[in-house]
Structure formats: C-alpha cells, structure tokens
Design a protein around this motif. Sequence first.
Motif, PDB file in Angstrom:
ATOM      1  N   GLU A 185      44.686  38.323  48.284  1.00 50.05           N
ATOM      2  CA  GLU A 185      44.567  38.136  49.467  1.00 50.05           C
ATOM      3  C   GLU A 185      44.479  36.699  49.737  1.00 50.05           C
ATOM      4  N   ILE A 243      46.584  39.977  38.111  1.00 46.85           N
ATOM      5  CA  ILE A 243      46.708  40.653  36.766  1.00 46.85           C
ATOM      6  C   ILE A 243      47.401  42.038  36.934  1.00 46.85           C
ATOM      7  N   ARG A 244      46.500  42.931  37.703  1.00 46.20           N
ATOM      8  CA  ARG A 244      47.002  44.449  37.734  1.00 46.20           C
ATOM      9  C   ARG A 244      48.393  44.517  38.480  1.00 46.20           C
ATOM     10  N   SER A 301      47.655  46.569  44.758  1.00 44.66           N
ATOM     11  CA  SER A 301      46.598  46.296  43.967  1.00 44.66           C
ATOM     12  C   SER A 301      46.188  44.704  44.647  1.00 44.66           C
ATOM     13  N   ARG A 302      44.737  44.566  44.650  1.00 45.34           N
ATOM     14  CA  ARG A 302      44.317  43.331  44.809  1.00 45.34           C
ATOM     15  C   ARG A 302      44.370  42.184  43.790  1.00 45.34           C
ATOM     16  N   ASN A 303      44.157  42.681  42.639  1.00 47.20           N
ATOM     17  CA  ASN A 303      44.023  41.780  41.480  1.00 47.20           C
ATOM     18  C   ASN A 303      45.521  41.396  41.072  1.00 47.20           C
ATOM     19  N   ALA A 332      41.828  35.416  41.462  1.00 46.83           N
ATOM     20  CA  ALA A 332      42.833  36.072  41.230  1.00 46.83           C
ATOM     21  C   ALA A 332      42.972  37.031  42.258  1.00 46.83           C
ATOM     22  N   ASP A 333      42.487  36.997  43.493  1.00 45.07           N
ATOM     23  CA  ASP A 333      42.871  38.028  44.689  1.00 45.07           C
ATOM     24  C   ASP A 333      43.980  37.943  45.298  1.00 45.07           C
TER      25      ASP A 333
END
Lengths: 244, 104
Positions: B97, B31-32, B27-29, B94-95
């Motif tokens: 990366e 929070i995910r 995941s990138r997010n 929130a990324d």
Amino acid sequence: MIETSPLLQQLAFWILAAVMLASAIGIVFHRSIVYSALFMLVAFMAIAGVFALLNAPFLAAAQIMVYGVGLTIVMIFGIMLTGDQPFRDPAGKERSVWYALLPLAVVAGLGGVLSLAILKPAASLNATNGLFVAQQTADFWQTALQTLPGAQALLEDGGLSHIAMLLFSKYLLAFELASVLLLLAMVGAILLALRTFPEEEQGAVTGGALQADGATKALSAGAGSVAGAGQAAKEVVQSAAGAK
Amino acid sequence: MLDVGLYHYLILAVALFSIGLYGVLASRNAIRVLMSLELMLNAVNINLVAFNNYLHLHDLSGQVFSIFILTVSAAEASVGLAVLIALFRRTHSADMEQYSILQG
C-alpha cells in the motif's frame, strides 16, 4: 512412473498433492512472513516429488536445488532486509473487505473456468475411449519403451542425456538467450540494489517517507533529479536537514 | 476415479495456480507477492511436465521447457527482490500500500 506399482503411485500422488496445497495455502495466509518462507520450502519439495512421479528425476533434483534451497534462502534474505512487519492499518483507515473479496472472485472465476475446460473434455474423452491417454498402464509402457525415444531415455538414465541433447541442438538459441538473461538479471539486480539516490538520504532525514509530507518532498526531489535540475533536489535535501 | 492420470495433475496445477494468483492479488507484503508468483510459475511447470509425460513421450521437450521456466523465474526473483530492496530504502516499508509513488 515406470516399474512402480499403481497403488504406490496413487498414494504418493495424493499425499504430495495434500501437502503441496496445504503449504501453498500456508504461504498465502499465514500471518508471519517467516513461516510463509518455510511453507514455501515444503511446497517446493512436494512439487519436486510430483516431478519425480512424472518421470522427471533431473527436474526434481533441479527443483530442490534452485527453488527449495536457492530461492528460499533468497526470500529469507529479503525478509531479513525488509523486516517482519504485520502491516496494521492506521486507526480509522481499515482496509475495505473488497480487497479480499475482489481477488477471491477473480480467482474463483478463473479456477472454475480452467477446471471446467479440463474436466469437460476429460469426461467425454474417457467415455468414448478417445485420443488422450488418461492412465499409463503397464501395456502403455511396454509399447512406449519400444517405440518412443523419450521413454527409452527415461529408462536408461532418467532422460538426462536426452535433455542435454535437446538443450544443445534443438533449443540451442533459447539456451544461449537464457544465459544472457541470467547475466542481465545479475547485473540489473546489483545495479538496482547498490545505487543510492539523493532523495533516499532526505528520506532518512525525515525519518521515513510514510508521512504525506515526506512523500511529496521525496516525489518533488525525484522529479527534480529526473528533469536534470540536481540543484533543486539538493535544496530540498538541505531545507529538510535545516527543518530538523 | 481413484486412478491417477493426466487430469489429476492438471487439476492440481489449476489449484496451485489459483492459490498463487490470490496471493499475488490480495497480499500486502511485497515478499509474499514474490513467493506467490513463484507458486504460479511452478504450477505451469507441473502442467508442462505432466503433458510431456502423458502425451509427448517421443521427446522430452516439456522437461526442457520447464528448465527454461526455472531459469526465467530465478532471474525474476533476483530482480524482483532488488527492486523491492530499492523501494524499501525509499519508503522504509515492504507494504504494497505504500508503493503508490507512480500515482502522481
């Protein structure tokens, strides 16, 4: 489950498993993070149902209260505070396909090994009628209710008094340590979320540290304050403000 | 085969754990990633409760263990979210990366 028809139990298991896995996939793959949070609610409710099937009614209720309600709300607060962003890659810098393939390979490998480790002994033990109790028949419960205190506690009050006795006798130390852990987590979360750093104001001045320039300035400001030279950080902030 | 036993719950937990692990890794997010971590912890909880129900009924220790896991995961989620908000204030994203401050 005690005193439930096996057919009903099977039906409940398969429905709950399907809902749980589908919503888990939804959490990971849905484009919008808000939908992911709602899928998380569904998945946690399905897991609570599985706990109820596994003779753990107290855990099922705790699961709904802690995960289903508490954690989902916390996550939605987190989403609102950080923004629902689709994270598009800048042009010419698309994310390599390896970012999806490599985790997939890791997960497939681990899941395959774990499934083999579970299913191979399962096949041999079922064939030889071995040690493991794979199915809980009515006979199993008849003997268990006479000989096993845990099973008796389940029949009486869902195991609640038994769990409480265990928590305050055998696992007392762990229980107290868990309360210390919760207190530390609370204090730590407040400290982390409330404290502001001087470089954050600088980040606001440059309008986001996304540019390489702003990122390096923030880094140097951070290094300066760590080294104890708060003066250097202040100068960077002032120069950034002046540049604007 | 259609009879539900211990192994069905174990395989279900493996599937849930694998989905959660993929979410954490890919995941990138941010929070995910936290949500996927909670999925993995829940898979472990299912394992503990299933083993308790099928193999260890003279005592409900497995349920007590999963209550402890519930506590730890609540603490983890709150601290993780606080770290995420501190990072968000620094990078305005929130990324995952963007969180490369430690690269030097």
